[in-house]
Design an enzyme around this catalytic site. Sequence first.
Site, PDB file in Angstrom:
ATOM      1  N   GLY A   3      48.428   4.773  16.744  1.00  0.00           N
ATOM      2  CA  GLY A   3      48.791   3.365  16.906  1.00  0.00           C
ATOM      3  C   GLY A   3      47.567   2.552  17.281  1.00  0.00           C
ATOM      4  N   TYR A   4      46.800   2.167  16.292  1.00  0.00           N
ATOM      5  CA  TYR A   4      45.594   1.357  16.537  1.00  0.00           C
ATOM      6  C   TYR A   4      45.789  -0.068  16.000  1.00  0.00           C
ATOM      7  CZ  TYR A   4      42.515   5.390  17.678  1.00  0.00           C
ATOM      8  OH  TYR A   4      41.914   6.481  18.248  1.00  0.00           O
ATOM      9  N   SER A   5      46.074  -0.184  14.683  1.00  0.00           N
ATOM     10  CA  SER A   5      46.080  -1.500  14.035  1.00  0.00           C
ATOM     11  C   SER A   5      47.212  -2.382  14.555  1.00  0.00           C
ATOM     12  CB  SER A   5      46.262  -1.347  12.527  1.00  0.00           C
ATOM     13  OG  SER A   5      45.284  -0.509  12.005  1.00  0.00           O
ATOM     14  N   SER A  31      51.300   4.977  10.127  1.00  0.00           N
ATOM     15  CA  SER A  31      51.697   5.919   9.070  1.00  0.00           C
ATOM     16  C   SER A  31      52.508   7.070   9.641  1.00  0.00           C
ATOM     17  CB  SER A  31      50.470   6.535   8.403  1.00  0.00           C
ATOM     18  OG  SER A  31      49.687   5.565   7.811  1.00  0.00           O
ATOM     19  N   GLU A  63      33.702  17.944   8.780  1.00  0.00           N
ATOM     20  CA  GLU A  63      33.252  17.766   7.407  1.00  0.00           C
ATOM     21  C   GLU A  63      33.710  16.395   6.876  1.00  0.00           C
ATOM     22  OE1 GLU A  63      33.441  17.592   3.606  1.00  0.00           O
ATOM     23  OE2 GLU A  63      35.383  18.312   4.301  1.00  0.00           O
ATOM     24  N   THR A 112      38.066  -0.647   4.972  1.00  0.00           N
ATOM     25  CA  THR A 112      38.166  -1.253   3.633  1.00  0.00           C
ATOM     26  C   THR A 112      36.839  -1.103   2.873  1.00  0.00           C
ATOM     27  OG1 THR A 112      37.370  -3.445   4.274  1.00  0.00           O
ATOM     28  CG2 THR A 112      39.736  -3.017   4.574  1.00  0.00           C
ATOM     29  N   GLU A 130      35.099  -3.436   1.627  1.00  0.00           N
ATOM     30  CA  GLU A 130      34.116  -4.443   2.079  1.00  0.00           C
ATOM     31  C   GLU A 130      33.387  -3.937   3.327  1.00  0.00           C
ATOM     32  OE1 GLU A 130      37.279  -5.139   1.233  1.00  0.00           O
ATOM     33  OE2 GLU A 130      36.836  -6.189  -0.641  1.00  0.00           O
TER      34      GLU A 130
HETATM   35  C1  FAD Z   1      47.546   3.758   3.615  1.00  0.00           C
HETATM   36  C2  FAD Z   1      47.219   3.176   4.978  1.00  0.00           C
HETATM   37  C3  FAD Z   1      47.490   3.888   6.120  1.00  0.00           C
HETATM   38  C4  FAD Z   1      47.220   3.369   7.375  1.00  0.00           C
HETATM   39  N1  FAD Z   1      47.556   4.080   8.492  1.00  0.00           N
HETATM   40  C5  FAD Z   1      47.329   3.564   9.722  1.00  0.00           C
HETATM   41  C6  FAD Z   1      47.747   4.274  10.899  1.00  0.00           C
HETATM   42  O1  FAD Z   1      48.352   5.362  10.829  1.00  0.00           O
HETATM   43  N2  FAD Z   1      47.504   3.726  12.115  1.00  0.00           N
HETATM   44  C7  FAD Z   1      46.855   2.532  12.242  1.00  0.00           C
HETATM   45  O2  FAD Z   1      46.636   2.121  13.378  1.00  0.00           O
HETATM   46  N3  FAD Z   1      46.464   1.812  11.148  1.00  0.00           N
HETATM   47  C8  FAD Z   1      46.698   2.308   9.889  1.00  0.00           C
HETATM   48  N4  FAD Z   1      46.336   1.589   8.762  1.00  0.00           N
HETATM   49  C9  FAD Z   1      45.748   0.264   8.930  1.00  0.00           C
HETATM   50  C10 FAD Z   1      44.296   0.175   8.502  1.00  0.00           C
HETATM   51  O3  FAD Z   1      43.457   0.760   9.471  1.00  0.00           O
HETATM   52  C11 FAD Z   1      43.972  -1.307   8.270  1.00  0.00           C
HETATM   53  O4  FAD Z   1      44.771  -1.762   7.190  1.00  0.00           O
HETATM   54  C12 FAD Z   1      42.518  -1.529   7.949  1.00  0.00           C
HETATM   55  O5  FAD Z   1      41.718  -1.274   9.067  1.00  0.00           O
HETATM   56  C13 FAD Z   1      42.266  -2.968   7.474  1.00  0.00           C
HETATM   57  O6  FAD Z   1      42.770  -3.882   8.387  1.00  0.00           O
HETATM   58  P1  FAD Z   1      43.757  -5.053   7.948  1.00  0.00           P
HETATM   59  O7  FAD Z   1      44.819  -4.477   7.084  1.00  0.00           O
HETATM   60  O8  FAD Z   1      44.164  -5.775   9.183  1.00  0.00           O
HETATM   61  O9  FAD Z   1      42.877  -6.010   7.037  1.00  0.00           O
HETATM   62  P2  FAD Z   1      41.800  -7.071   7.550  1.00  0.00           P
HETATM   63  O10 FAD Z   1      40.860  -6.422   8.497  1.00  0.00           O
HETATM   64  O11 FAD Z   1      42.518  -8.288   8.008  1.00  0.00           O
HETATM   65  O12 FAD Z   1      41.034  -7.368   6.204  1.00  0.00           O
HETATM   66  C14 FAD Z   1      41.500  -8.315   5.229  1.00  0.00           C
HETATM   67  C15 FAD Z   1      40.418  -8.449   4.168  1.00  0.00           C
HETATM   68  O13 FAD Z   1      39.216  -8.992   4.758  1.00  0.00           O
HETATM   69  C16 FAD Z   1      38.126  -8.121   4.525  1.00  0.00           C
HETATM   70  N5  FAD Z   1      37.228  -8.104   5.687  1.00  0.00           N
HETATM   71  C17 FAD Z   1      37.596  -7.934   6.984  1.00  0.00           C
HETATM   72  N6  FAD Z   1      36.499  -7.936   7.768  1.00  0.00           N
HETATM   73  C18 FAD Z   1      35.432  -8.095   6.959  1.00  0.00           C
HETATM   74  C19 FAD Z   1      34.027  -8.145   7.173  1.00  0.00           C
HETATM   75  N7  FAD Z   1      33.515  -8.033   8.399  1.00  0.00           N
HETATM   76  N8  FAD Z   1      33.233  -8.299   6.089  1.00  0.00           N
HETATM   77  C20 FAD Z   1      33.742  -8.393   4.834  1.00  0.00           C
HETATM   78  N9  FAD Z   1      35.065  -8.351   4.578  1.00  0.00           N
HETATM   79  C21 FAD Z   1      35.907  -8.196   5.615  1.00  0.00           C
HETATM   80  C22 FAD Z   1      38.728  -6.751   4.306  1.00  0.00           C
HETATM   81  O14 FAD Z   1      37.874  -5.914   3.566  1.00  0.00           O
HETATM   82  C23 FAD Z   1      40.009  -7.094   3.559  1.00  0.00           C
HETATM   83  O15 FAD Z   1      39.741  -7.282   2.193  1.00  0.00           O
HETATM   84  C24 FAD Z   1      46.622   2.081   7.501  1.00  0.00           C
HETATM   85  C25 FAD Z   1      46.351   1.335   6.335  1.00  0.00           C
HETATM   86  C26 FAD Z   1      46.658   1.851   5.091  1.00  0.00           C
HETATM   87  C27 FAD Z   1      46.375   1.007   3.875  1.00  0.00           C
END
Ligand code: FAD
Length: 402
Positions: free
Chosen positions: A138-140, A172, A255, A384, A386
Amino acid sequence: MDWADDNEQAAFRSRVRGVITASLPKRYGSGDGEEEGSWERDRRSPVAEHKQAAADWTKALAEQGWVAPHWPKEYGGAGLSPMEQFIFKQEMAASGAPSVGGQGVSQLGPTLIIHGTPEQKAEHLPKILSGEVDWRQGYSEPGAGSDLASLQTRAVRDGDEYVINGQKIWTSLAHYADWLYALVRTDPDAPKHRGISFLLMDKTTPGLSIRPLIDMSSRHHFNETFFEDVRVPVRNRVGEENRGWYVGMTLLDFERSNITGAVNGKRTLDRLTAFLQTAEGKAKSPGAKANRLAVADRYIEVDVMFNFSFRIISMQNRGMVPNYEASVSKLFNSEMNQKIALTGTRVFGLYANIYDGKDERAPLGASMSTNYLRSVSSTIAAGTSEIQRNIIATRGLGLPRG
Ligand SMILES: Cc1cc2nc3c(=O)[nH]c(=O)nc-3n(C[C@H](O)[C@H](O)[C@H](O)COP(=O)(O)OP(=O)(O)OC[C@H]3O[C@@H](n4cnc5c(N)ncnc54)[C@H](O)[C@@H]3O)c2cc1C
């Protein structure tokens, strides 16, 4: 480059293959690779046969000490070197065998081994290894993803407990889990990285609720996690109060080659090309000829991916720590995954619009179309594209921060 196994590596590979051949339950291994979460799902399945498959596979790996290949032996892991982990993962992926123990094995265990108290290690590590307890992350939060340190879920100290209020998202597989590890804000006035703590919580704690998020492939993979006055004992904090960011970011020494992605990509392409040569495949792929070059390009990309993976593992094998190289591999792998999925649908023309795997008109049980929808998330999860490009630009190419 000579990427061939030496004698010792070849012997280890054949040992891993032997265990998989002898013990992998029939239920696994038929698709393009491990379906993420298949062990977690089966472990909780109401179908006795599925539950048994998860238990049998856990037992088979546990007998070899391979539930946690990268943990030190003193904690019940296999203590495998990065190269042995690489071979192990390569063989698991090649046979579609599910890994066991989820994020308890991959993330929480190594974090506890470094930062946990003796009591936390004694309580939690054995249950991860036996498959008794499944952990999820539970991070995001809705307002904190790439910039995770801006998380707002609040934990306020009240005697021997923290009282937590807030929300996590994209958790997830939390619907199959027993416990969660989470980052929460314990000091809202401190600079953002310094006011965060790392907590362990039983999913059945009152006030903690998990609600499904259905993704666009109609799959229940993610969840939203809500905290309403959730009370967690202070002894469940890992590391010092307000130092949780550094606990959560512990660089886990394992790894990092993404070899599973290369192997799975090859399996998918092999399955696709084999099907295209059958009578049914020919009838359902009016676009195959036009896409022949695209399929060839995907094979080349898979080969490039193997080489990225080999590069990383050869660095780790020499005691080096991959840095931007791991970002290159992650970036290339996730974009390759999307391109394979796109090519795999295009060859089937309008047949690719059938998403129901049970529909007999669906080529390959609609797996390519499903892959296409699911692959969208691969350039978002675990950092991501980016963010990976930013790392490559600054750490790899030495460009200034934008
Ligand atoms: C399949 C999947 C499983 C996941 N499982 C978990 C989980 O179990 N637990 C959990 O805690 N989270 C989970 N996540 C969340 C995941 O960690 C986040 O979706 C990810 O960190 C991106 O954050 P966000 O979705 O808030 O997008 P944002 O950070 O809001 O990004 C939105 C857009 O802005 C861009 N962007 C953001 N910052 C920058 C920057 N500094 N420079 C350039 N571009 C930027 C991004 O690339 C993206 O295109 C999961 C996500 C997915 C897709």
